[in-house]
Design a protein around this motif. Sequence first.
Motif, PDB file in Angstrom:
ATOM      1  N   ALA A   1       0.812  -1.224   0.000  1.00 19.99           N
ATOM      2  CA  ALA A   1       0.000   0.000   0.000  1.00 19.99           C
ATOM      3  C   ALA A   1       0.839   1.265   0.000  1.00 19.99           C
ATOM      4  O   ALA A   1       0.391   2.318  -0.459  1.00 19.99           O
ATOM      5  N   ALA A   2       2.076   1.173   0.504  1.00 13.77           N
ATOM      6  CA  ALA A   2       2.970   2.333   0.528  1.00 13.77           C
ATOM      7  C   ALA A   2       3.774   2.475  -0.755  1.00 13.77           C
ATOM      8  O   ALA A   2       4.583   3.391  -0.889  1.00 13.77           O
ATOM      9  N   GLY A   3       3.565   1.542  -1.709  1.00 19.96           N
ATOM     10  CA  GLY A   3       4.271   1.607  -2.983  1.00 19.96           C
ATOM     11  C   GLY A   3       5.595   0.872  -2.994  1.00 19.96           C
ATOM     12  O   GLY A   3       6.396   1.067  -3.907  1.00 19.96           O
ATOM     13  N   HIS A   4       5.851   0.005  -1.997  1.00 20.88           N
ATOM     14  CA  HIS A   4       7.131  -0.687  -1.893  1.00 20.88           C
ATOM     15  C   HIS A   4       7.050  -2.077  -2.512  1.00 20.88           C
ATOM     16  O   HIS A   4       6.076  -2.816  -2.305  1.00 20.88           O
ATOM     17  N   LEU A   5       8.090  -2.448  -3.250  1.00 17.58           N
ATOM     18  CA  LEU A   5       8.165  -3.750  -3.892  1.00 17.58           C
ATOM     19  C   LEU A   5       8.368  -4.857  -2.854  1.00 17.58           C
ATOM     20  O   LEU A   5       9.163  -4.726  -1.930  1.00 17.58           O
ATOM     21  N   GLN A   6       7.668  -5.948  -3.050  1.00 12.28           N
ATOM     22  CA  GLN A   6       7.830  -7.146  -2.234  1.00 12.28           C
ATOM     23  C   GLN A   6       8.467  -8.235  -3.106  1.00 12.28           C
ATOM     24  O   GLN A   6       7.877  -8.658  -4.096  1.00 12.28           O
ATOM     25  N   ILE A   7       9.680  -8.672  -2.732  1.00 13.38           N
ATOM     26  CA  ILE A   7      10.376  -9.664  -3.557  1.00 13.38           C
ATOM     27  C   ILE A   7      11.363 -10.441  -2.704  1.00 13.38           C
ATOM     28  O   ILE A   7      11.922  -9.913  -1.727  1.00 13.38           O
ATOM     29  N   ASN A   8      11.574 -11.690  -3.071  1.00  4.55           N
ATOM     30  CA  ASN A   8      12.520 -12.564  -2.383  1.00  4.55           C
ATOM     31  C   ASN A   8      13.920 -12.371  -2.952  1.00  4.55           C
ATOM     32  O   ASN A   8      14.115 -12.344  -4.173  1.00  4.55           O
TER      33      ASN A   8
END
Length: 345
Positions: A123-130
């Motif tokens: 929601a804050a615009g941050h990428l989620q990645i492993n």
Amino acid sequence: MSHRSLAAARVGRRTALAGLIALTAAACGPGSADGGGPDGGGADAGATNGFPLELTNCEATLRFEAPPERIVLLESAPVTTLDGIGVLDRVVSRAGAFPPGYYDEDLTARIEAIPALSEDIDAAGHLQINQEVVIAQRPDIVFGLPDGITREAMRGAGAEVVVQDVFCGTDGERASFETLYEEIDTYGRIFGRAGAAEELTGALQERVAAVSESAKDLRTATAAALYPSLGGGPLYTYGAASMVTAQLDALGLQNAFADTAERVFEISSEPLLAADPDVLIVLYQGEGDGSDVVEEMIAKDQLSALRAVQGQQVLPLLFNFSEPASPLVVDGLERIHEWLHEIEA
């Protein structure tokens, strides 16, 4: 005029201004027809000179034995710089949001052809990645440092991480377009493309100068840029260290929050209502024209009393058109300029 009709109206004026700036660039551009760079040859002359290369990026010292050949993009901002210096074809994978609204059809097609690792944005615009997914791409350079990715792990896998300078902290320095030109110079050094970097900078300088000259007759005096978190999160605004301030300075406008040294910070409705800027720029990410983001922000943060809201002088703008430093910020400058002329007409 509604936010949706403003978005449609901007297209015609942007086309006209683009033609004017193109003519200006053609008349006074520093480059010659043979594409020769200032180093005496083409833009690629001496591409391997200057290596090994060491440079500082935020708190880290980066070392490159040769120009990188395998790029992983964990943010969208570097795209137009990499393309501008002729190395976008070295990108082997990407992650995050790359809205087609940023690019022309050709560049959009080339980006879409790059394999995507993740499009999961919070929601804050941050990428989620492993992190392991990134390492598996065997990069020698990574742009962006989202949560869960570390410089140490990337370096251990043979890749240096480059973070946009505006994210490093600026010791209270006011941002300017020199921030962008220095960023382009850094990319040119990293990839052995100094000549191409200088040519790109020269073209952008001409465009900024053309807008600044045309903006001298604007009556608008103050502005603020906002970034509303989706799903009920905090509202942010931008201070002196943001490229938003550089854009407003080039337009002859005062950023209502430029007296704050920080690049970006949370803001409540009270100081925003007290400042009551003439116009608002609302940055957003994702698809669409941003009008839904504006409407949600106004309702959630009780901003309907602002003069800019009452007069419908609110511009939704895709995030990378103002932040961080990239050629897209010059595109954004032109869009803001066109919109200001529209609402003052």
